[in-house]
Design an enzyme around this catalytic site. Structure first.
Site, PDB file in Angstrom:
ATOM      1  N   ARG A  65       0.843  -1.192   0.000  1.00 20.96           N
ATOM      2  CA  ARG A  65       0.000   0.000   0.000  1.00 20.96           C
ATOM      3  C   ARG A  65       0.877   1.240   0.000  1.00 20.96           C
ATOM      4  NH1 ARG A  65      -4.736   1.815   4.057  1.00 20.96           N
ATOM      5  NH2 ARG A  65      -3.039   1.895   5.528  1.00 20.96           N
ATOM      6  N   THR A  77      -0.786   7.641  -1.307  1.00 16.81           N
ATOM      7  CA  THR A  77      -2.067   7.540  -2.035  1.00 16.81           C
ATOM      8  C   THR A  77      -2.991   6.499  -1.398  1.00 16.81           C
ATOM      9  OG1 THR A  77      -1.254   5.794  -3.468  1.00 16.81           O
ATOM     10  CG2 THR A  77      -0.868   8.061  -4.205  1.00 16.81           C
ATOM     11  N   ASP A 111      -3.402 -10.098  12.832  1.00 20.15           N
ATOM     12  CA  ASP A 111      -2.675 -10.083  11.560  1.00 20.15           C
ATOM     13  C   ASP A 111      -2.368 -11.530  11.164  1.00 20.15           C
ATOM     14  OD1 ASP A 111      -0.500  -7.936   9.948  1.00 20.15           O
ATOM     15  OD2 ASP A 111      -0.329 -10.101   9.730  1.00 20.15           O
ATOM     16  N   ASP A 148       1.380 -12.324  10.483  1.00 21.06           N
ATOM     17  CA  ASP A 148       2.173 -12.395  11.707  1.00 21.06           C
ATOM     18  C   ASP A 148       1.868 -13.671  12.488  1.00 21.06           C
ATOM     19  OD1 ASP A 148       3.535 -10.073  11.295  1.00 21.06           O
ATOM     20  OD2 ASP A 148       2.210  -8.844  12.528  1.00 21.06           O
TER      21      ASP A 148
HETATM   22  N1  URA Z   1      -5.140  -8.422   7.356  1.00 25.87           N
HETATM   23  C1  URA Z   1      -4.950  -9.160   8.472  1.00 25.87           C
HETATM   24  O1  URA Z   1      -3.996  -9.926   8.548  1.00 25.87           O
HETATM   25  N2  URA Z   1      -5.810  -9.026   9.484  1.00 25.87           N
HETATM   26  C2  URA Z   1      -6.885  -8.202   9.430  1.00 25.87           C
HETATM   27  O2  URA Z   1      -7.651  -8.147  10.382  1.00 25.87           O
HETATM   28  C3  URA Z   1      -7.060  -7.434   8.265  1.00 25.87           C
HETATM   29  C4  URA Z   1      -6.179  -7.572   7.239  1.00 25.87           C
END
Ligand code: URA
Length: 210
Positions: free
Chosen positions: A105, A109, A201, A204
């Site tokens: 990302r 922008t 995430d 992660d």
């Molecule tokens: N990506 C992720 O890994 N977790 C989220 O909650 C949103 C996007």
């Protein structure tokens, strides 16, 4: 598959998803559960793959037996979390071809920018399954599907573990022809684009990077 969104409510899927959401689940456990759930979701998303027949001989007699028709399916991982869903699908469909889409990302922008794209040849003749565990804002998913369409794909399905209402709406607006299969439609996304209640995430948690 006529519905734009399919939520797979099978008890095994829902049970495993609860274990994945639990923040006490280990990295190894998270990865294993993601592979297992992905297999069950893949079963659903491939339900309408076309069949033809081939002549075989059983030990008893000759028969015309069903077999998958057409070119091998293309499985496309949206990096990096999509990689956690590859093995589950490949265990079911070992002959699938595999591609990768990398997007980041742009901080100014906020638009997704491509940094990697490698897809199997002949996308236009293949069922293409794009995988990413989290359909959150939908921006990177919609951009990944744009790239696949630019590369010729015209029969695309999107496989995710969790979807948000915002992500589903974004995909429906950008790609109404791309059915989505997921284990859960969660409540919302927060200001940082994380799904709630979600699981954090996904990258992660599967790679142990936090
Ligand atoms: N990506 C992720 O890994 N977790 C989220 O909650 C949103 C996007």
């Amino acid at each position: 598959m006529t519905d734009h969104l399919t939520v797979v409510d099978h008890p095994l899927v829902q049970h495993k998803l609860t274990l994945m959401r639990d923040k006490g689940t280990s990295t190894a456990g998270f990865r294993r559960l993601l592979r297992e759930i992905t297999q069950l979701l893949a079963y659903e998303i491939t339900r309408e793959m076309p069949l033809t027949t081939t002549t075989i001989e059983t030990p008893m007699e000759e028969m015309e037996a069903p077999i998958l028709a057409g070119k091998k399916l293309a499985l496309v991982s949206i990096l990096r979390a999509g990689n956690g869903m590859l093995d589950g699908v490949l265990e079911l469909i070992p002959s699938a071809r595999v591609g990768f889409v990398g997007l980041y990302r742009d901080e100014e922008t906020l638009e997704p920018v491509q940094y990697y794209f490698k897809a199997p040849e002949g996308l236009k003749d293949r069922l293409v399954i794009a995988v990413d565990p989290m359909l959150a804002t939908g921006n990177s998913s919609a951009a990944a599907v744009d790239l696949l369409k630019e590369a010729g794909a015209n029969n695309i399905r999107f496989l995710c573990l969790l979807a948000s209402p915002e992500g589903v709406a974004r995909m429906k607006e950008a790609h109404p022809d791309v059915p989505i299969v997921t284990a859960s439609l969660d409540r919302e996304i927060n200001a940082k684009g994380y799904i709630l209640p979600g699981l954090g995430d996904a990258g992660d948690r599967m790679f142990g990077t936090k």
